[in-house]
Design a protein around this motif. Structure first.
Motif, PDB file in Angstrom:
ATOM      1  N   ALA A   1     -47.142 -29.523   5.767  1.00  0.00           N
ATOM      2  CA  ALA A   1     -46.841 -29.948   4.402  1.00  0.00           C
ATOM      3  C   ALA A   1     -46.015 -28.928   3.630  1.00  0.00           C
ATOM      4  O   ALA A   1     -45.283 -29.295   2.717  1.00  0.00           O
ATOM      5  CB  ALA A   1     -48.147 -30.220   3.648  1.00  0.00           C
ATOM      6  N   VAL A   2     -46.105 -27.662   4.007  1.00  0.00           N
ATOM      7  CA  VAL A   2     -45.496 -26.621   3.178  1.00  0.00           C
ATOM      8  C   VAL A   2     -44.290 -25.969   3.855  1.00  0.00           C
ATOM      9  O   VAL A   2     -43.193 -25.983   3.328  1.00  0.00           O
ATOM     10  CB  VAL A   2     -46.545 -25.552   2.794  1.00  0.00           C
ATOM     11  CG1 VAL A   2     -45.927 -24.450   1.951  1.00  0.00           C
ATOM     12  CG2 VAL A   2     -47.705 -26.202   2.038  1.00  0.00           C
ATOM     13  N   ARG A   3     -44.500 -25.412   5.022  1.00  0.00           N
ATOM     14  CA  ARG A   3     -43.412 -24.658   5.660  1.00  0.00           C
ATOM     15  C   ARG A   3     -42.450 -25.606   6.377  1.00  0.00           C
ATOM     16  O   ARG A   3     -42.837 -26.663   6.860  1.00  0.00           O
ATOM     17  CB  ARG A   3     -43.964 -23.622   6.625  1.00  0.00           C
ATOM     18  CG  ARG A   3     -44.685 -24.227   7.824  1.00  0.00           C
ATOM     19  CD  ARG A   3     -45.256 -23.159   8.723  1.00  0.00           C
ATOM     20  NE  ARG A   3     -46.060 -23.777   9.783  1.00  0.00           N
ATOM     21  CZ  ARG A   3     -46.636 -23.106  10.749  1.00  0.00           C
ATOM     22  NH1 ARG A   3     -46.509 -21.795  10.795  1.00  0.00           N
ATOM     23  NH2 ARG A   3     -47.347 -23.732  11.667  1.00  0.00           N
TER      24      ARG A   3
ATOM     25  N   LYS B   1     -42.151 -29.135   9.741  1.00  0.00           N
ATOM     26  CA  LYS B   1     -42.295 -29.995   8.558  1.00  0.00           C
ATOM     27  C   LYS B   1     -41.782 -31.412   8.800  1.00  0.00           C
ATOM     28  O   LYS B   1     -42.304 -32.374   8.244  1.00  0.00           O
ATOM     29  CB  LYS B   1     -41.575 -29.388   7.366  1.00  0.00           C
ATOM     30  CG  LYS B   1     -41.838 -30.130   6.065  1.00  0.00           C
ATOM     31  CD  LYS B   1     -41.313 -29.363   4.874  1.00  0.00           C
ATOM     32  CE  LYS B   1     -41.768 -30.019   3.584  1.00  0.00           C
ATOM     33  NZ  LYS B   1     -41.383 -29.214   2.421  1.00  0.00           N
ATOM     34  N   HIS B   2     -40.768 -31.546   9.635  1.00  0.00           N
ATOM     35  CA  HIS B   2     -40.098 -32.842   9.761  1.00  0.00           C
ATOM     36  C   HIS B   2     -40.333 -33.541  11.093  1.00  0.00           C
ATOM     37  O   HIS B   2     -39.849 -34.660  11.282  1.00  0.00           O
ATOM     38  CB  HIS B   2     -38.600 -32.674   9.511  1.00  0.00           C
ATOM     39  CG  HIS B   2     -38.324 -32.113   8.147  1.00  0.00           C
ATOM     40  ND1 HIS B   2     -38.450 -32.864   6.997  1.00  0.00           N
ATOM     41  CD2 HIS B   2     -37.989 -30.860   7.754  1.00  0.00           C
ATOM     42  CE1 HIS B   2     -38.180 -32.106   5.956  1.00  0.00           C
ATOM     43  NE2 HIS B   2     -37.900 -30.889   6.384  1.00  0.00           N
TER      44      HIS B   2
ATOM     45  N   ASP C   1     -44.100 -17.922   9.101  1.00  0.00           N
ATOM     46  CA  ASP C   1     -43.746 -19.152   8.402  1.00  0.00           C
ATOM     47  C   ASP C   1     -42.332 -19.022   7.853  1.00  0.00           C
ATOM     48  O   ASP C   1     -41.993 -18.030   7.215  1.00  0.00           O
ATOM     49  CB  ASP C   1     -44.732 -19.416   7.270  1.00  0.00           C
ATOM     50  CG  ASP C   1     -46.157 -19.506   7.782  1.00  0.00           C
ATOM     51  OD1 ASP C   1     -46.359 -20.075   8.868  1.00  0.00           O
ATOM     52  OD2 ASP C   1     -47.060 -18.999   7.102  1.00  0.00           O
ATOM     53  N   CYS C   2     -41.517 -20.023   8.106  1.00  0.00           N
ATOM     54  CA  CYS C   2     -40.107 -19.993   7.732  1.00  0.00           C
ATOM     55  C   CYS C   2     -39.804 -21.157   6.787  1.00  0.00           C
ATOM     56  O   CYS C   2     -40.215 -22.286   7.045  1.00  0.00           O
ATOM     57  CB  CYS C   2     -39.262 -20.080   9.000  1.00  0.00           C
ATOM     58  SG  CYS C   2     -37.497 -20.020   8.693  1.00  0.00           S
ATOM     59  N   PHE C   3     -39.081 -20.851   5.722  1.00  0.00           N
ATOM     60  CA  PHE C   3     -38.806 -21.856   4.698  1.00  0.00           C
ATOM     61  C   PHE C   3     -37.334 -22.225   4.580  1.00  0.00           C
ATOM     62  O   PHE C   3     -36.938 -22.900   3.641  1.00  0.00           O
ATOM     63  CB  PHE C   3     -39.353 -21.370   3.347  1.00  0.00           C
ATOM     64  CG  PHE C   3     -40.863 -21.436   3.302  1.00  0.00           C
ATOM     65  CD1 PHE C   3     -41.498 -22.518   2.721  1.00  0.00           C
ATOM     66  CD2 PHE C   3     -41.639 -20.458   3.889  1.00  0.00           C
ATOM     67  CE1 PHE C   3     -42.880 -22.606   2.707  1.00  0.00           C
ATOM     68  CE2 PHE C   3     -43.017 -20.532   3.882  1.00  0.00           C
ATOM     69  CZ  PHE C   3     -43.643 -21.608   3.291  1.00  0.00           C
TER      70      PHE C   3
END
Length: 184
Positions: free
Chosen positions: A108-110, A150-151, A169-171
């Protein structure tokens, strides 16, 4: 579905150009206490995790943080980075318990996980959708990988052996990640 029908670069990017020794990495994780991870919904997950600040102070993690310096990895306030109790805000050392599945999900986040597999064998299932019955099974090698967390829907089947990983964690958006890895 046959593996060649999938565009695997939309799910996972292997980084064989980066030197990586899982045994050396695992040695630096020794003595780190793992705690049971409970989901945001209060349910047990079959995972044990550590967000200990000393993890990112190890020589090996500092080395890789320098390599991935152009990636959006939120380290910030080391002491309070995981004060909310959930992961996905920088780094984690993770053990999937023996015979414990990780249910199909997207993060949901990263955007992505830079994953350092530390024990073998390990597999990760990818699905083209939440409802898909066809899956692509990715078998980890002793290579750092970036997972499109995430996708892309993913899960882990139960295994007789626990698996250990370290994750950053990578954004960055996935298309940007694909460009950034070209410079590694």
């Amino acid at each position: 579905m046959h593996q060649d029908e999938w565009n695997s670069s939309e799910f996972v990017i292997e980084l064989p150009q980066l030197e990586f020794n899982p045994e050396t990495f695992l040695e630096q994780m020794q003595g780190i206490e793992l705690k049971d991870y409970v989901s945001a919904y209060g349910k047990p997950t079959g995972l044990q995790v550590s967000y200990a600040p000393e993890l990112i102070q190890t020589q090996i993690v500092k080395h890789y943080l320098d390599i991935f310096k152009d990636f959006k990895i939120p380290i910030g306030d080391i002491e309070n980075n995981h004060a909310h109790g959930q992961g996905l805000y920088g780094w984690s050392y993770i053990k999937t318990k023996a015979n414990a599945p990780l249910q199909r999900h997207t993060d949901a986040v990263r955007e992505a996980s830079i994953t350092f597999p530390l024990t073998f064998p390990q597999e990760l299932n990818f699905f083209s959708s939440k409802e898909s019955t066809e899956k692509l099974v990715y078998e980890y090698k002793p290579v750092i990988v970036i997972i499109n967390a995430k996708h892309k829907w993913h899960s882990v089947d139960p295994s007789n052996e626990p698996r250990l990983q370290f994750q950053l964690d990578c954004f960055n958006p996935w298309d940007e990640i694909k460009e950034l890895v070209k410079a590694l």
